[in-house]
Structures are given as structure tokens and as C-alpha cells.
Design an enzyme around this catalytic site. Sequence first.
Site, PDB file in Angstrom:
ATOM      1  N   GLY A  17       0.808  -1.216   0.000  1.00 18.72           N
ATOM      2  CA  GLY A  17       0.000   0.000   0.000  1.00 18.72           C
ATOM      3  C   GLY A  17       0.835   1.257   0.000  1.00 18.72           C
ATOM      4  O   GLY A  17       0.468   2.254   0.638  1.00 18.72           O
ATOM      5  N   SER A 141      -4.626   1.076  13.766  1.00 19.10           N
ATOM      6  CA  SER A 141      -5.416   2.305  13.779  1.00 19.10           C
ATOM      7  C   SER A 141      -5.804   2.631  15.207  1.00 19.10           C
ATOM      8  O   SER A 141      -5.892   1.746  16.065  1.00 19.10           O
ATOM      9  CB  SER A 141      -6.681   2.141  12.939  1.00 19.10           C
ATOM     10  OG  SER A 141      -7.565   3.235  13.130  1.00 19.10           O
ATOM     11  N   TYR A 154     -14.009  -2.237  10.321  1.00 20.28           N
ATOM     12  CA  TYR A 154     -12.668  -1.652  10.238  1.00 20.28           C
ATOM     13  C   TYR A 154     -11.965  -1.768  11.591  1.00 20.28           C
ATOM     14  O   TYR A 154     -10.806  -2.204  11.668  1.00 20.28           O
ATOM     15  CB  TYR A 154     -12.770  -0.194   9.808  1.00 20.28           C
ATOM     16  CG  TYR A 154     -11.448   0.530   9.733  1.00 20.28           C
ATOM     17  CD1 TYR A 154     -10.580   0.320   8.662  1.00 20.28           C
ATOM     18  CD2 TYR A 154     -11.060   1.422  10.730  1.00 20.28           C
ATOM     19  CE1 TYR A 154      -9.363   0.988   8.592  1.00 20.28           C
ATOM     20  CE2 TYR A 154      -9.857   2.094  10.666  1.00 20.28           C
ATOM     21  CZ  TYR A 154      -9.010   1.872   9.593  1.00 20.28           C
ATOM     22  OH  TYR A 154      -7.800   2.540   9.534  1.00 20.28           O
TER      23      TYR A 154
END
Length: 247
Positions: A17, A141, A154
Site C-alpha cells: 500500500g 489504527s 474496520y
Amino acid sequence: MTTPRTRLHGAKAIVTGGVGGIGAAIVRRLLEEGADVIVLDLHTDAAATRAASIGAAYLPVDLADPAQTRSVVQAAIEALGGVDLLVNAAGVFRALALLDINDAEWDRVLNINARATLTTMQAVAPSMMAQDHGRIVNLASMAAKSGGAMEAHYAASKSAVVALTRAAAIEWGPRGVTVNAICPGYVLTEMGAGTRTEEQIAQWTQRSPLGRLGEPDDVAGLVAYLATDGGYITGQALNVTGGMVMH
């Protein structure tokens, strides 16, 4: 003495990514500090162009496909002549109410954010353990610690990343491999910009004692530290949240 531009000289790095947002900032930082970097990202003309503009080599991969991912990671290791650092920066996000998360949406987010992290770690670990040295940095995260409405799948995927990080740190530490996760707060990247209004951005900014949102370079600097000076840090989920989360 080494300088920040030479302390990674000759290091061989793979970044998933790495063509946009936080990933691109990480790639730029690693290149600036002397690393040889191969970016793994989806096959698009734009991805190839962006990787070239950063100055990194690029291999296309669909991280949702475990077999393809293993094959491409191995190709990257062979092209680099080994691997010292893996950074898992790839991820997907879509705001969705908990009751609206169907099987396909759950699988899409968990497969990219969590399963692909497991697959890439498994793919590099034998090479790292063979040389008794390696650094793995996984982007989790703030949601892994705080949760959040409209992002249950998520948050679950990023919690899984933290758990995978801790397990790998325990299992592979005796072979010289450190494994850490970074938990960014709200960083306004291409992925995040389309999911927040100006009013929401202002609200998030107020949550930070520093009075600002994060920048991709805030995360990139920590990756570079973990890849070099952070050799006694492992199994951690490190916040880069501007104080929005402090645990």
C-alpha cells in the site's frame, strides 16, 4: 556517526500500500534514509506512475488473494536480494452502520486489513529468521483501541492486526525479528478525505491536545525509528494520535 539519510543504507524493504497517503510518505522516508524499497499495491496505471514518481520499484498484487500475495512477496525478496523490513501499510475503509455490514463487506475489510497482514508476515519471516534479524511494522489504527460508530468491521480488522503483531513478536523475537504496530489517529489522506465533512474534521482536530490532525510524515518518522533505533521495542501498538488516545 550516521546521518538520518544513511542509517538505512543498504536495507531491503517491502511496503504494501505504498503508492498513496501514509504508505507513500513511509516509502519516501525509507528511500531518503538509504533503503532499497519495493512497493506492493494494486495493479493500476496510476499506481505504477505514482511509485515511479516516488522513486520506488513496484510490483502489482491483489492482497485479497493469499496465494498471489505469497508469490509476489517472494518475488520482491528475490529482487531485493533479501528482506530486512516489511511495512504493512495497505488498508481499506468504508463508513457503514453496524446493521448494514453484510458478509461480503466484512470479508473485504478483514481480508485486506487483517488476513493480508498475516500472509505477508508469514511470507517474509523465514528469510528474516534465517539471518537472525528483521523488522516488521504493521499499520493498525486508533480504532483498534477506541472503536467507533460506523466502522465496526474496520475497528475489528485493526484489532486483529494488533493481536497478530503481539503473537508474532513473541514467536519470532528469539530469532531477532521485532514486530510492532502503529495506531495512527485521524490522518487526512485520500482514503479519509472522502469520508469526513469539514465539520467532522474540525471536531476531530479539537480532540487533539496539539490542536491539529496527523500528517503522513508523523507516521513515517516512527516507522523509520522502529526500522533503525527501535531494536528493543517489540510487540507494541504505538499511538500516533496527537493525544486523542493515550492507552
